[in-house]
Scaffold this active site. Structure first.
Site, short mmCIF file in Angstrom:
data_model
loop_
_atom_site.label_atom_id
_atom_site.label_comp_id
_atom_site.label_asym_id
_atom_site.label_seq_id
_atom_site.Cartn_x
_atom_site.Cartn_y
_atom_site.Cartn_z
N GLU A 1 -40.67 -1.08 -0.61
CA GLU A 1 -40.17 -2.21 -1.00
C GLU A 1 -38.84 -2.56 -0.39
O GLU A 1 -38.83 -3.65 -0.13
CB GLU A 1 -40.03 -2.13 -2.65
CG GLU A 1 -41.56 -1.93 -3.16
CD GLU A 1 -41.39 -1.89 -4.64
OE1 GLU A 1 -40.82 -0.62 -5.07
OE2 GLU A 1 -41.97 -2.54 -5.57
N GLY B 1 -40.13 2.68 -3.96
CA GLY B 1 -39.08 1.69 -3.56
C GLY B 1 -38.64 1.61 -2.15
O GLY B 1 -37.84 0.75 -1.63
N GLU C 1 -46.78 4.53 -6.73
CA GLU C 1 -46.21 4.47 -8.09
C GLU C 1 -47.29 5.04 -9.17
O GLU C 1 -47.07 5.42 -10.21
CB GLU C 1 -45.59 3.15 -8.44
CG GLU C 1 -44.41 2.80 -7.81
CD GLU C 1 -44.66 2.11 -6.53
OE1 GLU C 1 -45.60 2.23 -5.86
OE2 GLU C 1 -43.31 1.67 -6.02
N ALA D 1 -37.62 5.22 -5.40
CA ALA D 1 -36.66 5.14 -6.25
C ALA D 1 -36.52 6.47 -6.71
O ALA D 1 -37.46 7.46 -6.67
CB ALA D 1 -37.13 4.17 -7.42
N1 DAK Z 1 -37.32 10.77 -6.09
C1 DAK Z 1 -36.17 12.08 -6.42
N2 DAK Z 1 -36.06 12.92 -5.53
C2 DAK Z 1 -37.13 13.01 -4.78
C3 DAK Z 1 -38.05 11.82 -4.41
C4 DAK Z 1 -37.95 10.60 -5.40
N3 DAK Z 1 -38.59 9.99 -5.12
N4 DAK Z 1 -38.75 12.11 -3.60
C5 DAK Z 1 -38.24 13.64 -3.08
N5 DAK Z 1 -37.51 13.85 -3.92
C6 DAK Z 1 -36.90 15.13 -3.73
C7 DAK Z 1 -37.77 16.40 -4.14
O1 DAK Z 1 -37.68 16.56 -5.70
C8 DAK Z 1 -37.09 17.57 -3.47
O2 DAK Z 1 -35.99 17.88 -4.04
P1 DAK Z 1 -35.53 19.27 -4.52
O3 DAK Z 1 -36.73 19.98 -5.25
O4 DAK Z 1 -35.49 20.13 -2.93
O5 DAK Z 1 -34.48 19.31 -5.27
C9 DAK Z 1 -36.56 16.93 -1.99
O6 DAK Z 1 -36.59 15.57 -2.43
C10 DAK Z 1 -37.58 17.19 -0.93
O7 DAK Z 1 -38.91 16.93 -1.16
P2 DAK Z 1 -40.14 17.82 -1.24
O8 DAK Z 1 -39.99 18.91 -1.02
O9 DAK Z 1 -41.10 17.38 -1.94
O10 DAK Z 1 -40.25 17.27 0.45
P3 DAK Z 1 -41.88 17.38 1.08
O11 DAK Z 1 -41.54 17.23 2.43
O12 DAK Z 1 -42.58 18.84 0.69
O13 DAK Z 1 -42.64 16.19 0.57
C11 DAK Z 1 -42.94 13.73 -0.17
C12 DAK Z 1 -42.22 14.75 0.88
C13 DAK Z 1 -42.29 12.37 0.35
C14 DAK Z 1 -44.19 13.74 0.26
C15 DAK Z 1 -42.68 14.16 -1.62
O14 DAK Z 1 -41.26 14.70 -1.90
C16 DAK Z 1 -43.28 13.31 -2.51
O15 DAK Z 1 -44.46 12.83 -2.76
N6 DAK Z 1 -42.29 12.65 -3.20
C17 DAK Z 1 -42.32 11.57 -3.97
C18 DAK Z 1 -43.01 10.23 -3.34
C19 DAK Z 1 -42.98 9.24 -4.60
O16 DAK Z 1 -43.78 9.14 -5.30
N7 DAK Z 1 -42.09 8.34 -4.27
C20 DAK Z 1 -41.74 7.53 -5.34
C21 DAK Z 1 -42.54 6.35 -5.94
S1 DAK Z 1 -42.08 5.73 -7.16
C22 DAK Z 1 -37.92 1.00 -10.75
C23 DAK Z 1 -38.51 0.00 -10.18
C24 DAK Z 1 -39.20 0.60 -8.95
C25 DAK Z 1 -39.22 2.00 -8.84
C26 DAK Z 1 -38.55 2.93 -9.82
C27 DAK Z 1 -37.80 2.17 -10.61
N8 DAK Z 1 -37.16 0.26 -12.09
C28 DAK Z 1 -37.42 -0.76 -12.46
C29 DAK Z 1 -36.29 1.08 -12.77
C30 DAK Z 1 -39.95 2.53 -7.80
C31 DAK Z 1 -40.59 3.76 -8.06
C32 DAK Z 1 -40.91 4.49 -6.79
O17 DAK Z 1 -40.56 4.63 -5.69
#
Ligand code: DAK
Length: 285
Positions: free
Chosen positions: A113, A110, A133, A64
């Site tokens: 999911e 997400g 998460e 997400a």
């Molecule tokens: N959201 C927003 N931007 C993201 C992102 C995300 N989930 N994942 C990556 N990006 C963005 C980065 O901020 C970066 O943007 P800039 O800095 O260039 O502006 C760009 O994508 C490229 O990312 P990286 O530079 O970090 O790329 P790398 O290859 O070095 O790393 C990575 C890739 C996937 C390992 C890393 O980006 C990473 O760890 N990203 C976060 C992964 C993560 O934690 N995913 C989210 C899990 S939480 C909800 C219900 C469910 C959810 C949310 C809300 N509601 C009820 C409201 C679910 C939540 C999730 O999914």
């Protein structure tokens, strides 16, 4: 720019989540575009099956959109967002035409999911799948606590969900998340697989309650938030005792409850200020 590309060829609608600059992270607009494209494909006479994938080489969907999530103001806000996402995923899951996720890179949070809401998955050999998460001080909110255990079994899901550690494509395939395919010719092989699904009835996720052990395994959680972990354990254990649909509603409530903890705010702020690789300074409240 269209957040979901829609292309029909040889009876297959290819839906491509198209935010490569954010690794295809799901914001509300993208959610809505996925639902719209899925319903369009379901209604199109020339479409027999749907393939869902991510734009670019690196990611299916990296989660997400955390920046959007961090802007939520209350537990009610979060519960509403969660129900909105779950509605999109429920729409996908309920389509009569088969839906195959072609997981072509990161499928995190997400993103995993979303793939699990599809009827089946093919996993490119470079894919990485996980529910990270807890690193952000939240629990999965789009069905992860309920769908992952039903796909990979209680113990593996318990560990993946509570530690946040992702697993590679080969291990994911062995665990039951999908079929492993080589990188070379990945999308063509995915279409071939979808055609098999079109000819046979796609399998659906079992919605019945899942038995949970009386004494689930202990796990080493390091710096992770114990207050978030308590909500997560409750969502998994109580949710799995219910049919899937009720379990999903329960998950949304526990997701909303994360907003009452200090650790949610610490975790999200840490991500925004330090990026994904810096552990959040959780205080377990
Ligand atoms: N959201 C927003 N931007 C993201 C992102 C995300 N989930 N994942 C990556 N990006 C963005 C980065 O901020 C970066 O943007 P800039 O800095 O260039 O502006 C760009 O994508 C490229 O990312 P990286 O530079 O970090 O790329 P790398 O290859 O070095 O790393 C990575 C890739 C996937 C390992 C890393 O980006 C990473 O760890 N990203 C976060 C992964 C993560 O934690 N995913 C989210 C899990 S939480 C909800 C219900 C469910 C959810 C949310 C809300 N509601 C009820 C409201 C679910 C939540 C999730 O999914």
């Amino acid at each position: 720019m269209n957040k979901v590309l829609y292309e029909v060829r040889d009876g297959v609608a290819v839906l491509t989540v198209n935010r490569p600059e954010a690794l295809n992270a799901l914001d509300l607009e993208t959610h809505a575009a996925i639902k719209e494209a899925a319903l369009r494909a379901e209604g199109a006479r020339e479409v027999a099956g749907i393939l869902l994938t991510g734009a670019g080489e690196k990611a299916f969907v990296a989660g997400a959109d955390i920046k959007e999530l961090a802007a939520a103001r209350s537990a009610d806000d979060l519960e509403r967002l969660s129900l909105f996402g779950q509605d999109v995923f429920a729409t996908l899951a309920a389509l009569k035409k088969p839906v195959l996720a072609a997981v072509n890179g990161f499928a995190l949070g997400g993103g995993l999911e979303l793939a699990m809401a599809c009827h089946d998955r093919v996993l490119c050999e470079n894919a990485l799948l996980g529910q990270p998460e807890v690193n952000l001080g939240i629990i999965p909110g789009y069905g992860g606590t309920q769908r992952l255990p039903r796909l990979v079994g209680f113990e593996r899901a318990w560990s993946m969900l509570r530690t946040g550690r992702p697993i590679k494509a080969a291990e994911s395939a062995a665990a039951g998340l999908g079929t492993l395919l080589p990188r070379e010719g990945f999308l063509d092989a995915a279409k071939t697989r979808l055609k098999v699904m079109i000819d046979h009835r796609p399998r659906r996720l079992e919605p019945a309650p899942l038995p949970v052990p009386e004494m689930p395994p202990e796990l080493e959680l390091g710096h992770l938030s114990r207050s978030i972990d308590a909500l997560l354990q409750a969502a998994i254990l109580e949710g799995l005792r219910l049919p899937l649909e009720q379990g999903l509603r329960l998950e949304a409530r526990y997701f909303g409850a994360c907003h009452e903890t200090e650790d949610l705010h610490l975790g999200l702020r840490n991500f925004l200020e330090q990026g994904p690789r810096h552990p959040a300074p959780f205080v377990h409240r």
